[in-house]
Design an enzyme around this catalytic site. Structure first.
Site, mmCIF file in Angstrom:
data_model
loop_
_atom_site.group_PDB
_atom_site.id
_atom_site.type_symbol
_atom_site.label_atom_id
_atom_site.label_comp_id
_atom_site.label_asym_id
_atom_site.label_seq_id
_atom_site.Cartn_x
_atom_site.Cartn_y
_atom_site.Cartn_z
ATOM 1 N N LYS A 58 0.856 -1.157 -0.098
ATOM 2 C CA LYS A 58 0.010 -0.079 -0.013
ATOM 3 C C LYS A 58 0.785 1.478 -0.154
ATOM 4 O O LYS A 58 0.630 2.270 -0.702
ATOM 5 C CB LYS A 58 -0.947 -0.025 1.283
ATOM 6 N N GLN A 102 -4.121 -1.557 9.832
ATOM 7 C CA GLN A 102 -4.067 -2.997 9.236
ATOM 8 C C GLN A 102 -4.567 -3.911 10.033
ATOM 9 O O GLN A 102 -4.272 -4.367 11.250
ATOM 10 C CB GLN A 102 -2.710 -3.405 8.780
ATOM 11 N N ASP A 125 -10.385 3.108 4.409
ATOM 12 C CA ASP A 125 -10.852 1.709 4.288
ATOM 13 C C ASP A 125 -12.354 1.536 4.221
ATOM 14 O O ASP A 125 -12.658 0.438 3.919
ATOM 15 C CB ASP A 125 -10.357 0.753 5.588
#
Ligand code: NDP
Length: 295
Positions: A58, A102, A125
């Site tokens: 990412k 994460q 997200d």
């Protein structure tokens, strides 16, 4: 989606490269207008190998489109309170447009508390209940990256979805459930008649065989076999697994939730693993970060 036997590969790498060109241009415009590029931070707690790989991918993707990125590594032993405190700081950091934490987190940390602590305006997200609720209502929001990436891929390949029967296998909060919502919306891609299957579904093969569009996100290597797929179906394989393979230098190969080799002979198109849904997920995160910067 009729009885065709030659299949088309839905190339997520190619699609994401095309989208990244547009994102890079938009990032440059943003920098010219605001004096700063979009800025994403990724929080990694602990040393889980797969999570580290995902986060690094990412961060690298940010660099390729001219975003700023910050990787925040925190020890496995961090307390929940300390992590929430760090998140507070990221919420207040005016230089940061969006951030992700994460998953999975160590077992002593409640992921729901963490998700709730993230400012929905920075939740790139798309996991915060405010964004999930807005998604269900069709309001502007950050969409969860994997289902949004699948929608982008369907658009790129001009796959017709209206009136099709879509079967989504797997009902996780990050993939299956939002995918079922997005494909049932009155939009493109969407307007599908959606069936959401899960581990309690009876006679799964009889359900999957009805799918014009089959989205599989169950986390079981090569679970979907050719006899479970309707001839001519479009197959989206979200799963990703390393399985031992002595013929490879690395000693393993990557497979999805679908037995790709045999399903290719039945379907009209399929996402490869790797190179299908994976790159699209990362590109969606970039799109959300760009949106956050513009907001
Ligand atoms: P979860 O483990 O959170 O959810 C799996 C879902 O599959 C559950 O709803 C479960 O049902 C259902 N399921 C499990 N076994 C069966 C079965 N035998 N029959 C029918 N349904 C079943 O997984 P995720 O959604 O997070 O991820 C799925 C896969 O996708 C994983 O391989 C993951 O690594 C991959 N992934 C890939 C991404 C990418 O970018 N390529 C991004 C995110 C995930 P129940 O609810 O009843 O338990």
């Amino acid at each position: 989606m009729t009885g065709v036997t030659t299949h088309q590969l839905l190339d997520g790498k190619r699609c994401s490269e095309a989208l990244k060109k547009d994102i890079a241009k938009a990032a440059a415009d943003e920098k010219a207008a605001r004096g700063k590029a979009p800025h994403l931070a990724a929080v990694l707690v602990g040393d889980d190998g797969a999570s580290k790989t995902y986060v690094e991918a990412k961060v690298k993707a940010c660099e390729t489109v001219g975003f700023r990125s910050t990787l925040i590594r925190l020890p496995e032993t961090i307390t929940e309170e300390d992590l929430l405190h760090r998140i507070e700081g990221l919420n207040r950091d005016m230089d940061l447009d969006g951030f992700i934490v994460q998953l999975p987190l160590p077992s002593h940390i409640d992921p729901e508390r963490v998700t709730l602590a993230i400012d929905p305006r920075k939740d790139v997200d798309g996991f915060h209940p405010e964004n999930v609720g807005k998604m269900v209502l069709g309001l502007p929001c950050f969409l969860p990256a994997t289902p949004a990436g699948i929608c982008e891929l369907l658009k790129y390949y001009s796959i017709e979805t209206a009136g099709k029967h879509c079967v989504v296998v797997g009902r996780s909060n990050i993939v299956g459930t939002p995918m079922s919502v997005l494909l049932s919306r009155n939009a493109y891609p969407g307007n599908c008649t959606v069936t959401l299957a899960h581990s309690r579904t009876k006679d799964l093969p009889s359900i999957t065989r009805q799918a014009d569009l089959l989205v599989v996100a169950i986390g079981k290597p090569e679970f979907i076999t050719a006899d479970m797929v309707k001839p001519g179906a479009v197959v989206i394989d979200v799963g990703i697994h390393r399985i031992p393979d002595a013929s490879k230098k690395s000693g393993f190969r990557l497979v999805g939730d679908v037995r790709e080799e045999e399903v290719r002979a039945v379907c009209s198109s399929i996402t490869p693993v790797p190179g299908g849904v994976g790159p699209m997920t990362i590109t969606s995160l970039l799109l959300n970060t760009l949106k956050a910067a513009r907001n």
